[in-house]
Design a protein around this motif. Sequence first.
Motif, PDB file in Angstrom:
ATOM      1  N   ILE A  20       0.849  -1.187   0.000  1.00  0.00           N
ATOM      2  CA  ILE A  20       0.000   0.000   0.000  1.00  0.00           C
ATOM      3  C   ILE A  20       0.890   1.244   0.000  1.00  0.00           C
ATOM      4  CG2 ILE A  20      -1.747   1.310   1.278  1.00  0.00           C
ATOM      5  CD1 ILE A  20      -2.868  -1.317   2.262  1.00  0.00           C
ATOM      6  N   THR A  21       0.563   2.198  -0.869  1.00  0.00           N
ATOM      7  CA  THR A  21       1.363   3.410  -1.023  1.00  0.00           C
ATOM      8  C   THR A  21       0.521   4.647  -0.729  1.00  0.00           C
ATOM      9  OG1 THR A  21       2.773   2.377  -2.692  1.00  0.00           O
ATOM     10  CG2 THR A  21       2.758   4.784  -2.616  1.00  0.00           C
ATOM     11  N   ALA A  22       1.072   5.526   0.089  1.00  0.00           N
ATOM     12  CA  ALA A  22       0.461   6.834   0.352  1.00  0.00           C
ATOM     13  C   ALA A  22       1.264   7.892  -0.392  1.00  0.00           C
ATOM     14  CB  ALA A  22       0.448   7.138   1.845  1.00  0.00           C
ATOM     15  N   GLU A  23       0.575   8.755  -1.124  1.00  0.00           N
ATOM     16  CA  GLU A  23       1.237   9.828  -1.870  1.00  0.00           C
ATOM     17  C   GLU A  23       0.787  11.173  -1.305  1.00  0.00           C
ATOM     18  OE1 GLU A  23       1.930  11.473  -6.445  1.00  0.00           O
ATOM     19  OE2 GLU A  23       0.466   9.901  -6.047  1.00  0.00           O
ATOM     20  N   PHE A  24       1.734  12.084  -1.127  1.00  0.00           N
ATOM     21  CA  PHE A  24       1.459  13.394  -0.548  1.00  0.00           C
ATOM     22  C   PHE A  24       1.649  14.490  -1.599  1.00  0.00           C
ATOM     23  CE2 PHE A  24       3.158  10.482   2.606  1.00  0.00           C
ATOM     24  CZ  PHE A  24       2.188  10.532   3.597  1.00  0.00           C
ATOM     25  N   THR A  25       1.114  15.660  -1.332  1.00  0.00           N
ATOM     26  CA  THR A  25       1.204  16.764  -2.278  1.00  0.00           C
ATOM     27  C   THR A  25       2.602  17.374  -2.343  1.00  0.00           C
ATOM     28  OG1 THR A  25       0.401  18.236  -0.522  1.00  0.00           O
ATOM     29  CG2 THR A  25      -1.233  17.376  -2.083  1.00  0.00           C
ATOM     30  N   GLU A  26       3.441  17.056  -1.368  1.00  0.00           N
ATOM     31  CA  GLU A  26       4.815  17.563  -1.347  1.00  0.00           C
ATOM     32  C   GLU A  26       5.644  16.665  -0.423  1.00  0.00           C
ATOM     33  OE1 GLU A  26       5.249  21.303   0.881  1.00  0.00           O
ATOM     34  OE2 GLU A  26       3.128  21.120   1.386  1.00  0.00           O
ATOM     35  N   ASN A  27       6.948  16.895  -0.369  1.00  0.00           N
ATOM     36  CA  ASN A  27       7.798  16.108   0.512  1.00  0.00           C
ATOM     37  C   ASN A  27       7.437  16.372   1.970  1.00  0.00           C
ATOM     38  OD1 ASN A  27       9.047  15.301  -1.814  1.00  0.00           O
ATOM     39  ND2 ASN A  27      11.118  15.763  -1.116  1.00  0.00           N
ATOM     40  N   VAL A  28       7.340  15.295   2.743  1.00  0.00           N
ATOM     41  CA  VAL A  28       6.929  15.405   4.142  1.00  0.00           C
ATOM     42  C   VAL A  28       7.812  14.522   5.017  1.00  0.00           C
ATOM     43  CG1 VAL A  28       4.526  15.924   3.572  1.00  0.00           C
ATOM     44  CG2 VAL A  28       5.234  13.540   3.910  1.00  0.00           C
ATOM     45  N   THR A  29       7.686  14.741   6.337  1.00  0.00           N
ATOM     46  CA  THR A  29       8.379  13.927   7.336  1.00  0.00           C
ATOM     47  C   THR A  29       7.385  13.610   8.445  1.00  0.00           C
ATOM     48  OG1 THR A  29      10.544  14.914   6.859  1.00  0.00           O
ATOM     49  CG2 THR A  29      10.270  13.890   9.010  1.00  0.00           C
ATOM     50  N   GLY A  30       7.415  12.360   8.924  1.00  0.00           N
ATOM     51  CA  GLY A  30       6.516  11.981  10.006  1.00  0.00           C
ATOM     52  C   GLY A  30       6.004  10.574   9.843  1.00  0.00           C
ATOM     53  N   ASN A  31       4.767  10.337  10.263  1.00  0.00           N
ATOM     54  CA  ASN A  31       4.172   9.016  10.145  1.00  0.00           C
ATOM     55  C   ASN A  31       2.659   9.128  10.056  1.00  0.00           C
ATOM     56  OD1 ASN A  31       2.877   8.510  13.013  1.00  0.00           O
ATOM     57  ND2 ASN A  31       4.896   9.418  13.369  1.00  0.00           N
ATOM     58  N   ILE A  32       2.030   8.143   9.420  1.00  0.00           N
ATOM     59  CA  ILE A  32       0.574   8.089   9.355  1.00  0.00           C
ATOM     60  C   ILE A  32       0.107   6.657   9.562  1.00  0.00           C
ATOM     61  CG2 ILE A  32       0.311  10.088   7.815  1.00  0.00           C
ATOM     62  CD1 ILE A  32      -0.275   8.055   5.545  1.00  0.00           C
ATOM     63  N   THR A  33      -1.136   6.521   9.994  1.00  0.00           N
ATOM     64  CA  THR A  33      -1.773   5.214  10.123  1.00  0.00           C
ATOM     65  C   THR A  33      -3.068   5.224   9.338  1.00  0.00           C
ATOM     66  OG1 THR A  33      -0.812   4.795  12.298  1.00  0.00           O
ATOM     67  CG2 THR A  33      -2.773   3.534  11.707  1.00  0.00           C
ATOM     68  N   VAL A  34      -3.230   4.250   8.447  1.00  0.00           N
ATOM     69  CA  VAL A  34      -4.437   4.120   7.645  1.00  0.00           C
ATOM     70  C   VAL A  34      -5.283   2.994   8.239  1.00  0.00           C
ATOM     71  CG1 VAL A  34      -5.376   3.574   5.366  1.00  0.00           C
ATOM     72  CG2 VAL A  34      -3.263   4.919   5.570  1.00  0.00           C
ATOM     73  N   THR A  35      -6.542   3.308   8.576  1.00  0.00           N
ATOM     74  CA  THR A  35      -7.476   2.305   9.076  1.00  0.00           C
ATOM     75  C   THR A  35      -8.350   1.826   7.927  1.00  0.00           C
ATOM     76  OG1 THR A  35      -7.520   3.336  11.264  1.00  0.00           O
ATOM     77  CG2 THR A  35      -9.319   1.824  10.728  1.00  0.00           C
ATOM     78  N   LEU A  36      -8.396   0.522   7.723  1.00  0.00           N
ATOM     79  CA  LEU A  36      -9.143  -0.067   6.617  1.00  0.00           C
ATOM     80  C   LEU A  36     -10.552  -0.457   7.072  1.00  0.00           C
ATOM     81  CD1 LEU A  36      -6.287  -2.338   5.226  1.00  0.00           C
ATOM     82  CD2 LEU A  36      -6.912  -0.039   4.476  1.00  0.00           C
ATOM     83  N   ASN A  37     -11.426  -0.664   6.106  1.00  0.00           N
ATOM     84  CA  ASN A  37     -12.842  -0.927   6.401  1.00  0.00           C
ATOM     85  C   ASN A  37     -13.135  -2.413   6.564  1.00  0.00           C
ATOM     86  OD1 ASN A  37     -12.435  -1.519   3.656  1.00  0.00           O
ATOM     87  ND2 ASN A  37     -14.599  -1.205   3.189  1.00  0.00           N
TER      88      ASN A  37
END
Length: 198
Positions: A89-106
Amino acid sequence: VTLSGETSAVFHYSVNGGASEAECNDETFTTPTTEGRHPITAYQVDIAGNKSLWADAIEIIVDTAPPAIKSISTTAGSGSYKKGDKFTITAEFTENVTGNITVTLNTTTTAKVTFANITDSNTATATYTTLSGHDTNALKANSVSGSITDTAGNNITIFDSGFANFAGKNIKIDTTAPEISSFSMTAHSGSTKTGTLN
């Protein structure tokens, strides 16, 4: 911006390549505040009227817009998947970023995919493995959370969960094995010899 040069000489500077110039007698001036890229250059004029060459331009980037999630996608194709199958699974952002995210699925039992240690990049990739109870008729991201900042230090403010069905793919996950509800055997009346089932 701080300038340095010949003592008592007057600085002249230009922003965005404009023909207009401004004097700067205290060797500092305020940078532009409008969004975008701003090339700045300067020269000096001394007391005798001698003019220096233009200095090499520097570019100031003003970024006040927070980053956002552009898309969440997977390399898996449409179809049915079972327990233990893996997805990239790939997350794409509008610009370069730093940090972390969590995606919750259905999924029936909550499944979460964490993208950790994102460092100055506009994409992040994680592997999701289906577990017992991760059932769904059409896999998609239900919600996104985390902490993300761009190069300028702007924090993400909107976690858009509208990434329905991973770009139109129809991904079904079924982690429950089938069970035989009954098993019966019918034989004709009379004797049946060994090894024969009618």
